[in-house]
Design an enzyme around this catalytic site. Structure first.
Site, mmCIF file in Angstrom:
data_model
loop_
_atom_site.group_PDB
_atom_site.id
_atom_site.type_symbol
_atom_site.label_atom_id
_atom_site.label_comp_id
_atom_site.label_asym_id
_atom_site.label_seq_id
_atom_site.Cartn_x
_atom_site.Cartn_y
_atom_site.Cartn_z
ATOM 1 N N ARG A 362 0.845 -1.193 0.000
ATOM 2 C CA ARG A 362 0.000 0.000 0.000
ATOM 3 C C ARG A 362 0.881 1.243 0.000
ATOM 4 O O ARG A 362 1.880 1.307 0.717
ATOM 5 C CB ARG A 362 -0.949 0.005 1.205
ATOM 6 C CG ARG A 362 -1.948 -1.145 1.131
ATOM 7 C CD ARG A 362 -2.970 -1.134 2.243
ATOM 8 N NE ARG A 362 -3.810 -2.325 2.161
ATOM 9 C CZ ARG A 362 -4.735 -2.656 3.063
ATOM 10 N NH1 ARG A 362 -4.936 -1.879 4.113
ATOM 11 N NH2 ARG A 362 -5.457 -3.757 2.910
ATOM 12 N N GLN A 380 -1.059 -9.955 5.528
ATOM 13 C CA GLN A 380 -2.349 -10.043 6.212
ATOM 14 C C GLN A 380 -2.762 -11.503 6.368
ATOM 15 O O GLN A 380 -2.587 -12.304 5.458
ATOM 16 C CB GLN A 380 -3.437 -9.329 5.412
ATOM 17 C CG GLN A 380 -3.420 -7.829 5.512
ATOM 18 C CD GLN A 380 -4.628 -7.233 4.810
ATOM 19 O OE1 GLN A 380 -4.903 -7.547 3.663
ATOM 20 N NE2 GLN A 380 -5.348 -6.377 5.501
ATOM 21 N N HIS A 384 -11.587 -14.991 3.090
ATOM 22 C CA HIS A 384 -12.886 -14.605 2.542
ATOM 23 C C HIS A 384 -13.815 -15.807 2.627
ATOM 24 O O HIS A 384 -13.464 -16.906 2.187
ATOM 25 C CB HIS A 384 -12.737 -14.126 1.105
ATOM 26 C CG HIS A 384 -11.931 -12.863 1.014
ATOM 27 N ND1 HIS A 384 -10.561 -12.877 0.910
ATOM 28 C CD2 HIS A 384 -12.305 -11.558 1.083
ATOM 29 C CE1 HIS A 384 -10.124 -11.627 0.890
ATOM 30 N NE2 HIS A 384 -11.159 -10.816 0.999
ATOM 31 N N HIS A 509 -15.304 -10.577 4.282
ATOM 32 C CA HIS A 509 -13.861 -10.334 4.315
ATOM 33 C C HIS A 509 -13.466 -10.292 5.792
ATOM 34 O O HIS A 509 -14.136 -9.624 6.585
ATOM 35 C CB HIS A 509 -13.491 -8.978 3.705
ATOM 36 C CG HIS A 509 -14.052 -8.704 2.352
ATOM 37 N ND1 HIS A 509 -13.258 -8.535 1.232
ATOM 38 C CD2 HIS A 509 -15.328 -8.513 1.928
ATOM 39 C CE1 HIS A 509 -14.026 -8.268 0.192
ATOM 40 N NE2 HIS A 509 -15.281 -8.240 0.591
#
Length: 655
Positions: A362, A380, A384, A509
């Site tokens: 990011r 991370q 999902h 999510h």
């Protein structure tokens, strides 16, 4: 007119002030602790007239969260008054209360120094001692603009113009006049305990193209005792700073040659990551997740289809390959949807839970990068869950229970809040309402209280944010659970129902720890670098007294490693006290001292990093002790794990 105060109905005359109304019920002693009052959802100064439509007044006490905000906001005004007294050419902008205190932004021709802060703080003390009232008045906007023009305060004029209101409220304290909605403390003498902390750069309205300002940060509390505790916590936080401990414990580093916001993991830090990652993989498999992995680059068209290009591209990196634009993934959801679409799914296949320890990138601004807590590349523990609408509530509850179990292992208490639809978002009102209601119902059924964070959801759906509290009572947002009806629609996800027709699934999510980098940073500060034995990269260090014990020390090392203990030996020709002290500084849980007597009897002398002497034990007894201690956190959650070595074994407890 009749109003209710503290459960009592009283009669008050029209035009009476809030403070006078409260004095009819609240004792003189308690009234000294009241700063304002709430009526019809609005917080009012004590000097304000009680509104004619006010049915009840609720006192705001100085030791309440709202009272603390009022004190801090008023302290910001007091600081601005002090700055204007000492530095008349300084121009004032805005000065709000924030979670840790307050700040005020100034335009000034030179940089404020630490010595300036001391002078400002002393002037604040002098002004507070004068105990002058905070007085509110309402003026027509044009008249207020003329006033600020005469004072040489252009930023206030710009704020008034942007408000577009017919009238504005001003507060006067002593000689200082500020544009403000209030409320404030009754008088400056109620600001009893404050401290100026630092100076930082800022831009007007957060725009890098606008005037650069100086932001003076401070903090304030209701009492000197509370301020002292806060300052002590700050000093303790400095000692626990994960950046300092990361170097001291040789866990990780950052290097300008590699690039800002990019973590370089050293062996010990990488081992902590491995232990956590192994734990997460096993726990996800135990809960019916499938481990998957997607590519780092995906075509730009996919990001356009998902809405990320429109709503999130300022945080993304892009590149071009063979004249085709690609986006470096900032999150993992697109690949997981492509996995779902790879074949026809039946209602019997759902829920499908896909888990990935996914590396994402990011584009964070350099000014917000902060050690492991804010980086540009991170991993991370992303998953999902694609399910039928009738399964949604149970799946969210399952994630909440997963979070509860994991946070219990690390010893964290946590709170929850639901973030609702932001201003920029995709999807229909109906889908947002369904998703938000599903999150609320799930938390209600899980018995977890929650607050509402208006407008802070993801652009594609509302979310539950789990906030943990560390050893210093600081709050950290980690786990997130997002409910999404929109992306399955955009990617045309479907399953075949019992009726043989195509139906649209819903997607959850979720992350449990969030960014592993950030979580390890939080853990480092929470434990002050003294990781619990199951997580410590080096559990044992064996220290020989002289070279005569070197051979036996090596045998003990081999025996412990054979039992899965993460052990090292310090065979250097140094004094024992020096080696013990060094191991304590490195936060090694156990030190095993070996001298001639220990060699003769086949034992080791066990010391802890806290300095406790546990006496002599055999290597086998040491291994058993560490296994038992390492398993203790998992027993609380009904799990039977052995985390005394990196490639840890796990056994399903059946719970």
């Amino acid at each position: 007119m009749q109003i209710e105060i503290a459960g009592q109905q009283i009669e008050v005359q029209s035009g009476v002030s809030v403070g006078e109304a409260l004095s009819q019920v609240v004792s003189k002693k308690k009234l000294k602790e009241v700063l304002a009052a709430k009526c019809n959802g609005q917080t009012l100064d004590l000097s304000r007239t009680v509104p004619t439509d006010c049915a009840a007044l609720e006192p705001v006490f100085e030791d309440s969260p709202e009272g603390l905000d009022i004190i801090r906001h008023s302290a910001a005004h007091l600081m601005a008054e002090a700055v204007k007294k000492l530095f008349p050419t300084a121009k004032v902008t805005i000065g709000p209360a924030i979670a840790s205190g307050f700040y005020y932004d100034f335009e000034f021709e030179r940089t404020f120094t630490p010595e300036d802060l001391e002078k400002i703080e002393q002037e604040m003390l002098r002004l507070a001692g004068k105990d002058e009232p905070f007085e509110c008045r309402v003026l027509p906007a044009d008249e207020a603009k003329d006033l600020f023009a005469s004072m040489g305060e252009p930023y206030k004029i710009e704020i008034i113009e942007d408000l577009g209101a017919q009238t504005v409220s001003l507060y006067t304290n002593g000689s200082f006049v500020d544009l403000c909605r209030g409320p404030h403390v009754p008088s400056s003498g109620r600001i009893k305990a404050f401290k100026l902390m630092s100076v930082a750069g800022a831009y007007w309205r957060g725009d890098e193209k606008r005037q650069q300002l100086q932001r003076i940060y401070g903090t304030a509390f209701a009492s000197p005792k509370d301020l002292k505790k806060h300052l002590e916590r700050i000093e303790e936080a400095k000692k626990r700073d994960h950046r300092k401990l990361g170097t001291q414990l040789d866990l990780f580093s950052f290097c300008d040659e590699a690039g800002a916001g990019m973590v370089i993991w050293h062996p010990k830090g990488a081992l902590i990551r491995t232990i956590i990652e192994d734990f997460e993989r096993k726990e996800h498999l135990r809960r019916g997740y499938h481990i998957v992995q997607g590519p780092q680059l995906l075509k730009r068209e996919l990001w356009e289809r998902s809405g990320h290009y429109e709503h999130y591209r300022q945080n993304m990196y892009f590149t071009e390959i063979d004249e085709q634009a690609y986006g470096v993934k900032p999150m993992n959801c697109l690949s997981h949807m492509l996995i779902y679409k790879s074949k026809v799914r039946s209602y019997r296949d759902l829920p499908l839970r896909l888990f990935e320890l996914g590396v994402v990138h990011r584009h964070e601004k350099s000014g917000v990068l902060h050690g492991l807590l804010r980086v540009r590349q991170f991993t991370q523990d992303d998953a999902h869950i694609i399910c039928r609408p009738d399964q949604l509530e149970d799946e969210i509850i399952g994630v909440v229970h997963f979070v509860r179990d994991v946070m219990g292992i690390f010893g964290f208490n946590f709170e929850a809040e639901i973030s609702t639809r932001p201003e920029k978002s995709i999807g229909s009102d109906a889908d947002w309402e369904r998703a938000t209601n599903a999150l609320m119902k799930a938390l209600d059924k899980a018995g977890l209280k929650y607050g509402i964070n208006e407008g802070d959801g993801a652009f594609y759906g509302p979310k539950i944010d789990i906030v943990i509290k560390d050893a210093l009572d600081r709050r950290w947002q980690c786990a997130t659970i997002q409910c999404d009806f929109t992306l399955p629609e955009r990617f045309d996800l479907a399953y075949v129902g019992q009726d043989g027709e195509r139906h649209r699934p819903v997607m959850v999510h979720r992350v449990i720890l969030g960014s592993l980098e950030r979580f390890i940073g939080v853990l480092t500060e929470h434990f002050a670098g003294a990781f619990p034995v199951w997580l410590a990269p080096e559990q044992v260090r064996i220290l020989n007294v002289t070279d005569a014990q070197a051979e036996y020390t090596s045998k003990v090392l081999d025996a412990l490693r054979e039992q899965g203990i993460r052990a090292e030996a310090d065979l250097r020709n140094e004094k024992l006290g020096y080696k013990v002290r060094e191991a304590q500084l490195e936060k090694i849980p156990y030190m095993l001292v070996v001298g001639d007597k220990e060699v003769e009897t086949g034992v080791v002398n066990v010391r802890t990093r806290s300095g406790e002497n546990l006496g002599v034990k055999t290597p086998a007894e040491v291994a058993a002790m560490i296994h038992d201690e390492g398993m203790e956190p998992f027993k609380r959650g009904g799990m039977r794990y052995s985390f005394t070595y990196a490639a840890a074994a796990a056994t399903d407890s059946g719970q």
